[in-house]
Design a protein around this motif. Structure first.
Motif, PDB file in Angstrom:
ATOM      1  N   GLY A 198       0.809  -1.217   0.000  1.00 62.46           N
ATOM      2  CA  GLY A 198       0.000   0.000   0.000  1.00 62.46           C
ATOM      3  C   GLY A 198       0.837   1.260   0.000  1.00 62.46           C
ATOM      4  O   GLY A 198       0.565   2.218  -0.720  1.00 62.46           O
ATOM      5  N   LYS A 199       1.915   1.286   0.811  1.00 61.26           N
ATOM      6  CA  LYS A 199       2.772   2.475   0.858  1.00 61.26           C
ATOM      7  C   LYS A 199       3.547   2.668  -0.439  1.00 61.26           C
ATOM      8  O   LYS A 199       3.776   3.799  -0.855  1.00 61.26           O
ATOM      9  CB  LYS A 199       3.755   2.380   2.038  1.00 61.26           C
ATOM     10  N   ILE A 200       3.963   1.584  -1.072  1.00 63.78           N
ATOM     11  CA  ILE A 200       4.659   1.713  -2.358  1.00 63.78           C
ATOM     12  C   ILE A 200       3.729   2.329  -3.394  1.00 63.78           C
ATOM     13  O   ILE A 200       4.113   3.255  -4.116  1.00 63.78           O
ATOM     14  CB  ILE A 200       5.200   0.345  -2.821  1.00 63.78           C
ATOM     15  N   ILE A 201       2.500   1.844  -3.447  1.00 63.67           N
ATOM     16  CA  ILE A 201       1.531   2.398  -4.402  1.00 63.67           C
ATOM     17  C   ILE A 201       1.238   3.859  -4.065  1.00 63.67           C
ATOM     18  O   ILE A 201       1.208   4.721  -4.956  1.00 63.67           O
ATOM     19  CB  ILE A 201       0.247   1.552  -4.408  1.00 63.67           C
ATOM     20  N   ASP A 202       1.031   4.149  -2.786  1.00 66.29           N
ATOM     21  CA  ASP A 202       0.760   5.518  -2.342  1.00 66.29           C
ATOM     22  C   ASP A 202       1.917   6.444  -2.702  1.00 66.29           C
ATOM     23  O   ASP A 202       1.714   7.534  -3.254  1.00 66.29           O
ATOM     24  CB  ASP A 202       0.519   5.530  -0.837  1.00 66.29           C
ATOM     25  N   SER A 203       3.142   6.024  -2.410  1.00 65.20           N
ATOM     26  CA  SER A 203       4.313   6.855  -2.707  1.00 65.20           C
ATOM     27  C   SER A 203       4.488   7.077  -4.202  1.00 65.20           C
ATOM     28  O   SER A 203       4.850   8.167  -4.643  1.00 65.20           O
ATOM     29  CB  SER A 203       5.572   6.217  -2.124  1.00 65.20           C
ATOM     30  N   LEU A 204       4.211   6.049  -4.985  1.00 65.97           N
ATOM     31  CA  LEU A 204       4.298   6.177  -6.447  1.00 65.97           C
ATOM     32  C   LEU A 204       3.267   7.181  -6.969  1.00 65.97           C
ATOM     33  O   LEU A 204       3.598   8.049  -7.783  1.00 65.97           O
ATOM     34  CB  LEU A 204       4.104   4.811  -7.101  1.00 65.97           C
ATOM     35  N   ILE A 205       2.053   7.083  -6.471  1.00 66.14           N
ATOM     36  CA  ILE A 205       1.008   8.030  -6.895  1.00 66.14           C
ATOM     37  C   ILE A 205       1.383   9.457  -6.496  1.00 66.14           C
ATOM     38  O   ILE A 205       1.254  10.390  -7.293  1.00 66.14           O
ATOM     39  CB  ILE A 205      -0.361   7.625  -6.299  1.00 66.14           C
ATOM     40  N   ILE A 206       1.872   9.637  -5.271  1.00 65.32           N
ATOM     41  CA  ILE A 206       2.241  10.983  -4.809  1.00 65.32           C
ATOM     42  C   ILE A 206       3.424  11.514  -5.606  1.00 65.32           C
ATOM     43  O   ILE A 206       3.476  12.697  -5.954  1.00 65.32           O
ATOM     44  CB  ILE A 206       2.529  10.972  -3.299  1.00 65.32           C
ATOM     45  N   GLY A 207       4.389  10.663  -5.917  1.00 59.91           N
ATOM     46  CA  GLY A 207       5.528  11.095  -6.731  1.00 59.91           C
ATOM     47  C   GLY A 207       5.099  11.562  -8.110  1.00 59.91           C
ATOM     48  O   GLY A 207       5.523  12.621  -8.583  1.00 59.91           O
ATOM     49  N   VAL A 208       4.232  10.795  -8.764  1.00 60.32           N
ATOM     50  CA  VAL A 208       3.758  11.165 -10.107  1.00 60.32           C
ATOM     51  C   VAL A 208       2.885  12.414 -10.040  1.00 60.32           C
ATOM     52  O   VAL A 208       3.021  13.320 -10.871  1.00 60.32           O
ATOM     53  CB  VAL A 208       3.003   9.971 -10.759  1.00 60.32           C
ATOM     54  N   LEU A 209       1.988  12.469  -9.053  1.00 56.07           N
ATOM     55  CA  LEU A 209       1.131  13.647  -8.886  1.00 56.07           C
ATOM     56  C   LEU A 209       1.978  14.892  -8.631  1.00 56.07           C
ATOM     57  O   LEU A 209       1.727  15.958  -9.224  1.00 56.07           O
ATOM     58  CB  LEU A 209       0.150  13.421  -7.731  1.00 56.07           C
ATOM     59  N   SER A 210       2.995  14.758  -7.787  1.00 53.38           N
ATOM     60  CA  SER A 210       3.889  15.892  -7.512  1.00 53.38           C
ATOM     61  C   SER A 210       4.601  16.342  -8.775  1.00 53.38           C
ATOM     62  O   SER A 210       4.699  17.546  -9.046  1.00 53.38           O
ATOM     63  CB  SER A 210       4.923  15.504  -6.447  1.00 53.38           C
ATOM     64  N   TRP A 211       5.106  15.388  -9.536  1.00 55.53           N
ATOM     65  CA  TRP A 211       5.807  15.727 -10.778  1.00 55.53           C
ATOM     66  C   TRP A 211       4.888  16.501 -11.724  1.00 55.53           C
ATOM     67  O   TRP A 211       5.292  17.515 -12.293  1.00 55.53           O
ATOM     68  CB  TRP A 211       6.333  14.459 -11.449  1.00 55.53           C
ATOM     69  N   ILE A 212       3.645  16.052 -11.876  1.00 55.72           N
ATOM     70  CA  ILE A 212       2.698  16.729 -12.771  1.00 55.72           C
ATOM     71  C   ILE A 212       2.435  18.156 -12.277  1.00 55.72           C
ATOM     72  O   ILE A 212       2.487  19.115 -13.060  1.00 55.72           O
ATOM     73  CB  ILE A 212       1.389  15.924 -12.883  1.00 55.72           C
TER      74      ILE A 212
END
Length: 192
Positions: free
Chosen positions: A59-73
């Motif tokens: 769950g944390k890996i998925i959450d961190s990946l989503i936040i990383g991509v969202l932050s980049w955008i």
């Protein structure tokens, strides 16, 4: 450090490749050393630990990946300097519950401040918004009931284990406390 990372990687790969053999060997040892009832109970709690730790980390890996991509955008839209680098830092440190976003935001803000102080101020505002989205929408949606801890339980777990074990305690505190709470819950149910 690089040597330890490489050795850890290869040990992990070999452990995963031979997991069935290791599982059978451990079960054989348990059967030889423990009465049937104790063996069953031990295997039950090993399974519970696997589900708590596995659910939390996935769950944390998925959450961190989503936040990383969202932050980049978001950083790319607002033309924040080093948007990819900063998004990677934010995504990686987001893995640490509660304090991770701040741990990642501070060096990122300093990097951006060197290039553009006005963009650093904008970055701080944007990262606060992203973390509110993460804390109130993304993380609860993804993690859900994987750990069984309330928000207060997560905060206590991160604080106590962080004081005891540093950053490793911050990461491992939540699944360890979730497992302890599950054991305590089983004990209470048994006593009732």
């Amino acid at each position: 450090v690089l040597k330890n990372i490489l050795v850890g990687f290869f040990v992990s790969v070999y452990g995963l490749v031979s997991k069935d053999r290791l599982n059978a060997g451990c079960r054989r040892i348990f059967r030889a050393l423990l009465p049937k009832k104790k063996e069953t109970m031990l295997l039950y709690y090993i399974s519970k630990a696997h589900s708590k730790f596995g659910g939390f980390f996935i769950g944390k890996i998925i959450d961190s990946l989503i936040i990383g991509v969202l932050s980049w955008i978001i950083f790319a839209i607002f033309k924040i300097p080093y948007a990819v680098l900063v998004a990677v830092i934010v995504g990686v440190t987001d893995f640490i519950p509660f304090f991770g976003p701040f741990i990642g935001a501070i060096p990122s803000a300093l990097i951006i401040f060197i290039v553009s102080p006005s963009k650093a101020f904008l970055f701080v505002i944007l990262i606060l918004i992203v973390q509110q989205i993460d804390g109130n929408l993304v993380a609860p949606w993804i993690l859900g009931d994987r750990t069984g801890l309330s928000s207060l339980g997560v905060l206590v777990a991160v604080t106590v284990m962080g004081n005891l074990l540093g950053v490793a305690g911050m990461v491992l505190g939540v699944p360890i406390f979730a497992l302890l709470m599950a054991v305590l819950d089983d004990f209470i149910c048994f006593r009732l």
